[in-house]
Design an enzyme around this catalytic site. Structure first.
Site, PDB file in Angstrom:
ATOM      1  N   THR A 132     -11.453  15.405   4.644  1.00  7.08           N
ATOM      2  CA  THR A 132     -10.237  14.698   5.076  1.00  7.08           C
ATOM      3  C   THR A 132      -9.144  15.682   5.489  1.00  7.08           C
ATOM      4  O   THR A 132      -9.099  16.820   5.013  1.00  7.08           O
ATOM      5  CB  THR A 132      -9.734  13.830   3.904  1.00  7.08           C
ATOM      6  OG1 THR A 132      -8.408  13.386   4.184  1.00  7.08           O
ATOM      7  CG2 THR A 132      -9.675  14.608   2.600  1.00  7.08           C
ATOM      8  N   ASP A 133      -8.220  15.192   6.327  1.00  3.77           N
ATOM      9  CA  ASP A 133      -7.063  16.020   6.693  1.00  3.77           C
ATOM     10  C   ASP A 133      -6.084  16.170   5.517  1.00  3.77           C
ATOM     11  O   ASP A 133      -5.196  17.019   5.557  1.00  3.77           O
ATOM     12  CB  ASP A 133      -6.325  15.434   7.913  1.00  3.77           C
ATOM     13  CG  ASP A 133      -5.764  14.027   7.688  1.00  3.77           C
ATOM     14  OD1 ASP A 133      -6.071  13.415   6.641  1.00  3.77           O
ATOM     15  OD2 ASP A 133      -5.024  13.541   8.568  1.00  3.77           O
ATOM     16  N   GLU A 134      -6.267  15.349   4.467  1.00  3.04           N
ATOM     17  CA  GLU A 134      -5.301  15.385   3.358  1.00  3.04           C
ATOM     18  C   GLU A 134      -5.340  16.697   2.585  1.00  3.04           C
ATOM     19  O   GLU A 134      -4.411  17.017   1.850  1.00  3.04           O
ATOM     20  CB  GLU A 134      -5.523  14.174   2.437  1.00  3.04           C
ATOM     21  CG  GLU A 134      -5.420  12.883   3.220  1.00  3.04           C
ATOM     22  CD  GLU A 134      -5.359  11.606   2.392  1.00  3.04           C
ATOM     23  OE1 GLU A 134      -4.919  11.656   1.241  1.00  3.04           O
ATOM     24  OE2 GLU A 134      -5.741  10.553   2.923  1.00  3.04           O
ATOM     25  N   TYR A 157      -6.819  13.149  -5.377  1.00  3.46           N
ATOM     26  CA  TYR A 157      -7.874  12.931  -4.369  1.00  3.46           C
ATOM     27  C   TYR A 157      -7.977  14.130  -3.437  1.00  3.46           C
ATOM     28  O   TYR A 157      -9.052  14.708  -3.255  1.00  3.46           O
ATOM     29  CB  TYR A 157      -7.588  11.656  -3.567  1.00  3.46           C
ATOM     30  CG  TYR A 157      -8.391  11.555  -2.281  1.00  3.46           C
ATOM     31  CD1 TYR A 157      -9.776  11.431  -2.308  1.00  3.46           C
ATOM     32  CD2 TYR A 157      -7.759  11.596  -1.021  1.00  3.46           C
ATOM     33  CE1 TYR A 157     -10.521  11.350  -1.134  1.00  3.46           C
ATOM     34  CE2 TYR A 157      -8.500  11.505   0.157  1.00  3.46           C
ATOM     35  CZ  TYR A 157      -9.874  11.389   0.100  1.00  3.46           C
ATOM     36  OH  TYR A 157     -10.612  11.319   1.262  1.00  3.46           O
ATOM     37  N   LYS A 161     -11.024  16.915  -2.867  1.00  4.72           N
ATOM     38  CA  LYS A 161     -11.697  17.134  -1.579  1.00  4.72           C
ATOM     39  C   LYS A 161     -11.535  18.599  -1.139  1.00  4.72           C
ATOM     40  O   LYS A 161     -12.461  19.208  -0.613  1.00  4.72           O
ATOM     41  CB  LYS A 161     -11.144  16.196  -0.502  1.00  4.72           C
ATOM     42  CG  LYS A 161     -11.475  14.721  -0.686  1.00  4.72           C
ATOM     43  CD  LYS A 161     -12.959  14.386  -0.612  1.00  4.72           C
ATOM     44  CE  LYS A 161     -13.552  14.544   0.756  1.00  4.72           C
ATOM     45  NZ  LYS A 161     -14.962  14.027   0.811  1.00  4.72           N
TER      46      LYS A 161
HETATM   47  P1  NAD Z   1     -15.539   4.592   0.625  1.00  5.14           P
HETATM   48  O1  NAD Z   1     -14.806   4.630  -0.679  1.00  5.14           O
HETATM   49  O2  NAD Z   1     -15.477   3.385   1.471  1.00  5.14           O
HETATM   50  O3  NAD Z   1     -17.097   4.872   0.354  1.00  5.14           O
HETATM   51  C1  NAD Z   1     -17.549   5.840  -0.561  1.00  5.14           C
HETATM   52  C2  NAD Z   1     -19.024   5.561  -0.858  1.00  5.14           C
HETATM   53  O4  NAD Z   1     -19.470   6.564  -1.791  1.00  5.14           O
HETATM   54  C3  NAD Z   1     -19.255   4.191  -1.528  1.00  5.14           C
HETATM   55  O5  NAD Z   1     -20.341   3.531  -0.911  1.00  5.14           O
HETATM   56  C4  NAD Z   1     -19.584   4.546  -2.965  1.00  5.14           C
HETATM   57  O6  NAD Z   1     -20.467   3.621  -3.602  1.00  5.14           O
HETATM   58  C5  NAD Z   1     -20.232   5.923  -2.813  1.00  5.14           C
HETATM   59  N1  NAD Z   1     -20.117   6.725  -4.040  1.00  5.14           N
HETATM   60  C6  NAD Z   1     -19.000   6.924  -4.783  1.00  5.14           C
HETATM   61  N2  NAD Z   1     -19.296   7.676  -5.869  1.00  5.14           N
HETATM   62  C7  NAD Z   1     -20.620   7.973  -5.783  1.00  5.14           C
HETATM   63  C8  NAD Z   1     -21.522   8.713  -6.598  1.00  5.14           C
HETATM   64  N3  NAD Z   1     -21.105   9.303  -7.740  1.00  5.14           N
HETATM   65  N4  NAD Z   1     -22.804   8.842  -6.210  1.00  5.14           N
HETATM   66  C9  NAD Z   1     -23.250   8.240  -5.073  1.00  5.14           C
HETATM   67  N5  NAD Z   1     -22.445   7.502  -4.284  1.00  5.14           N
HETATM   68  C10 NAD Z   1     -21.149   7.358  -4.631  1.00  5.14           C
HETATM   69  O7  NAD Z   1     -15.065   5.888   1.393  1.00  5.14           O
HETATM   70  P2  NAD Z   1     -14.864   6.134   2.958  1.00  5.14           P
HETATM   71  O8  NAD Z   1     -13.498   5.750   3.322  1.00  5.14           O
HETATM   72  O9  NAD Z   1     -16.019   5.568   3.687  1.00  5.14           O
HETATM   73  O10 NAD Z   1     -14.940   7.731   3.005  1.00  5.14           O
HETATM   74  C11 NAD Z   1     -16.185   8.403   3.163  1.00  5.14           C
HETATM   75  C12 NAD Z   1     -15.942   9.894   3.198  1.00  5.14           C
HETATM   76  O11 NAD Z   1     -15.069  10.208   4.274  1.00  5.14           O
HETATM   77  C13 NAD Z   1     -15.267  10.433   1.925  1.00  5.14           C
HETATM   78  O12 NAD Z   1     -15.848  11.667   1.608  1.00  5.14           O
HETATM   79  C14 NAD Z   1     -13.812  10.589   2.323  1.00  5.14           C
HETATM   80  O13 NAD Z   1     -13.204  11.620   1.601  1.00  5.14           O
HETATM   81  C15 NAD Z   1     -13.934  10.933   3.794  1.00  5.14           C
HETATM   82  N6  NAD Z   1     -12.803  10.548   4.657  1.00  5.14           N
HETATM   83  C16 NAD Z   1     -12.297   9.270   4.633  1.00  5.14           C
HETATM   84  C17 NAD Z   1     -11.250   8.914   5.492  1.00  5.14           C
HETATM   85  C18 NAD Z   1     -10.712   7.501   5.544  1.00  5.14           C
HETATM   86  O14 NAD Z   1      -9.727   7.255   6.259  1.00  5.14           O
HETATM   87  N7  NAD Z   1     -11.281   6.547   4.842  1.00  5.14           N
HETATM   88  C19 NAD Z   1     -10.707   9.878   6.369  1.00  5.14           C
HETATM   89  C20 NAD Z   1     -11.239  11.168   6.355  1.00  5.14           C
HETATM   90  C21 NAD Z   1     -12.288  11.490   5.509  1.00  5.14           C
HETATM   91  P1  TYD Z   2      -4.027   4.505   2.517  1.00 10.61           P
HETATM   92  O1  TYD Z   2      -4.661   3.466   3.380  1.00 10.61           O
HETATM   93  O2  TYD Z   2      -4.180   4.381   1.038  1.00 10.61           O
HETATM   94  O3  TYD Z   2      -4.539   5.922   3.040  1.00 10.61           O
HETATM   95  P2  TYD Z   2      -4.019   7.422   2.633  1.00 10.61           P
HETATM   96  O4  TYD Z   2      -3.204   7.342   1.410  1.00 10.61           O
HETATM   97  O5  TYD Z   2      -5.324   8.116   2.381  1.00 10.61           O
HETATM   98  O6  TYD Z   2      -3.283   7.916   3.828  1.00 10.61           O
HETATM   99  O7  TYD Z   2      -2.465   4.524   2.843  1.00 10.61           O
HETATM  100  C1  TYD Z   2      -1.999   4.734   4.171  1.00 10.61           C
HETATM  101  C2  TYD Z   2      -0.488   4.783   4.105  1.00 10.61           C
HETATM  102  O8  TYD Z   2      -0.013   3.481   3.722  1.00 10.61           O
HETATM  103  C3  TYD Z   2       0.045   5.740   3.054  1.00 10.61           C
HETATM  104  O9  TYD Z   2       1.266   6.331   3.544  1.00 10.61           O
HETATM  105  C4  TYD Z   2       0.355   4.855   1.860  1.00 10.61           C
HETATM  106  C5  TYD Z   2       0.755   3.543   2.510  1.00 10.61           C
HETATM  107  N1  TYD Z   2       0.441   2.319   1.742  1.00 10.61           N
HETATM  108  C6  TYD Z   2       1.431   1.340   1.566  1.00 10.61           C
HETATM  109  O10 TYD Z   2       2.584   1.486   2.025  1.00 10.61           O
HETATM  110  N2  TYD Z   2       1.087   0.209   0.880  1.00 10.61           N
HETATM  111  C7  TYD Z   2      -0.158   0.008   0.356  1.00 10.61           C
HETATM  112  O11 TYD Z   2      -0.395  -1.051  -0.281  1.00 10.61           O
HETATM  113  C8  TYD Z   2      -1.151   1.020   0.556  1.00 10.61           C
HETATM  114  C9  TYD Z   2      -2.537   0.842   0.002  1.00 10.61           C
HETATM  115  C10 TYD Z   2      -0.814   2.153   1.276  1.00 10.61           C
END
Ligand code: NAD
Ligand code: TYD
Length: 352
Positions: A132-134, A157, A161
């Site tokens: 992630t970019d975070e 988090y 990461k």
């Molecule tokens: P998500 O929470 O929707 O999915 C995570 C998956 O991992 C789930 O299916 C869960 O069951 C599985 N999981 C969790 N713990 C586990 C374990 N101990 N063993 C096996 N499986 C397990 O997450 P997402 O949003 O799809 O993110 C996927 C990846 O992409 C993550 O690594 C996250 O850091 C990264 N990412 C997410 C975003 C975003 O905006 N959502 C952006 C950049 C990077």
């Molecule tokens: P989120 O979807 O949790 O992603 P991330 O924290 O990984 O960026 O949140 C996106 C933005 O929205 C973040 O600035 C937090 C804000 N946010 C709210 O204002 N209300 C909410 O209920 C949630 C879940 C997030």
């Protein structure tokens, strides 16, 4: 080359899009989806491809090194695309240890298993770590994250990461493991668990419930359509050099409050409400602890080296996303019953 691919976290939001893309676009690959099926994992996300002959699901926990080692020795994967993670910042504030276990220890378990199984013979083998970019921390009003921005994570988090990214690089540098990392901005699209901002807001607007905005809604995120992320992963997996990092982003910065207002106007139209009706649901709540102000990605390297550009304008992508949630009421109801209610009840404190 790279025919038998383990995708971890394939039942989650982004993972399910990656699994679908690889199963569909590469019928000669064998795709094995490993997932623990936590609250965020849902096999219904993959209903449309679950019977394909080149797809298999294995329920397993990456924090269990014995299970993971045995699996690698038995299956002899050619490559890993690692997405399994605890992914929600708010949950990491409540329970940081769960994030260390899955995101750090789980990643190291996978790295060890790959190292042991491949024994230094990396031709045609690859460990792709999805991050992630975070990890880069928070930007001020200006600037963009590049691949050389110094890591400065603030939430449990992002710290977990960042740590996992460092381990992947360490295994590349120390043991010569063929690895690549990508750091992507916030994703949106179908099958997104409604604890994250966009699907949570869609669900609440649909049900005429308050839409919680942290602080003043001034925080900025750079939103990318999830299928563009899956396409970037495909391109990087196949074309990046070992040891490389790529940033992935949408050049699409939105203040939370502006994004939610746009979403409200789209939903007014889709639900046949009067203009401005859904906006009345916006409710300012106590800010997230350590809330990063702004994320924004410079993805020039990916665009110039690998010819990837985002495909969708945000307004179009958001409208498609709203349509998906309105058309998939059963999916939404299934994931928002039970434990979700307890999580939600403990999460928000409304400001007076
Ligand atoms: P998500 O929470 O929707 O999915 C995570 C998956 O991992 C789930 O299916 C869960 O069951 C599985 N999981 C969790 N713990 C586990 C374990 N101990 N063993 C096996 N499986 C397990 O997450 P997402 O949003 O799809 O993110 C996927 C990846 O992409 C993550 O690594 C996250 O850091 C990264 N990412 C997410 C975003 C975003 O905006 N959502 C952006 C950049 C990077
Ligand atoms: P989120 O979807 O949790 O992603 P991330 O924290 O990984 O960026 O949140 C996106 C933005 O929205 C973040 O600035 C937090 C804000 N946010 C709210 O204002 N209300 C909410 O209920 C949630 C879940 C997030």
């Amino acid at each position: 080359m790279k025919n038998k691919i383990l995708i971890t976290g394939g039942a989650g939001f982004i993972g399910s899009h990656v699994v679908r893309r690889f199963v569909t676009n590469y019928p000669h690959y064998e795709i094995v989806n490993l997932d623990k099926l936590t609250y965020a994992g849902n096999l219904a996300n993959l209903k449309d491809i679950e019977d394909r002959p080149n797809y298999r699901f294995i329920k397993a926990d990456i924090t269990d090194p014995i299970e993971i080692n045995e699996l690698f020795l038995k299956e002899e994967f050619d490559a890993v695309i690692h997405l399994a993670a605890e992914s929600h910042v708010d949950r990491s504030i409540t329970d940081p240890t769960a994030f260390v276990m899955t995101n750090v220890i789980g990643t190291v378990n996978l790295l060890n298993a790959a190292k042991e199984c491949w024994k230094g013979s990396y031709a045609g083998r690859r460990f792709y770590h999805v991050s992630t970019d975070e990890v880069y921390g928070s930007l001020g009003e200006t600037g963009l994250f590049t691949e050389s921005t110094v890591y400065d994570p603030h939430s449990p988090y992002s710290a977990s990461k960042a740590s996992s990214d460092h381990f992947v690089r360490a295994y590349h540098d120390t043991y010569g493991l063929d690895s690549v990392i990508s750091n992507c901005s916030n994703n949106y699209g179908s099958h997104h668990f409604p604890e994250k901002l966009i699907p949570l807001a869609i669900n609440n607007i649909k049900n005429n419930k308050p839409v919680p905005i942290y602080g003043k809604g001034e925080n900025v995120r750079d939103w990318l359509w999830v299928e563009d992320h899956a396409r970037a992963i495909d391109v990087i997996f196949h074309q990046a050099k070992s040891g490389e990092t790529y940033n992935i982003g949408g050049h699409n910065e939105w203040k939370n409050i502006d994004l939610i207002k746009l979403l409200c106007s789209i939903m007014d139209l889709k639900l046949g409400r009067g203009s401005g009706d859904s906006e009345k649901l916006i409710t300012y709540v106590k800010d997230r602890a350590g809330h990063d102000l702004r994320y924004a990605i410079d993805s020039t390297k990916l665009q110039e080296n690998l010819n990837w550009v985002p495909s969708l304008q945000f307004e179009e992508g958001l409208a498609k996303t709203v349509d998906w949630y309105l058309e998939n009421e059963e999916w939404l109801n299934d994931v928002t019953t039970g434990q979700y209610q307890n999580y939600y009840a403990g999460q928000y404190i409304t400001l007076d």
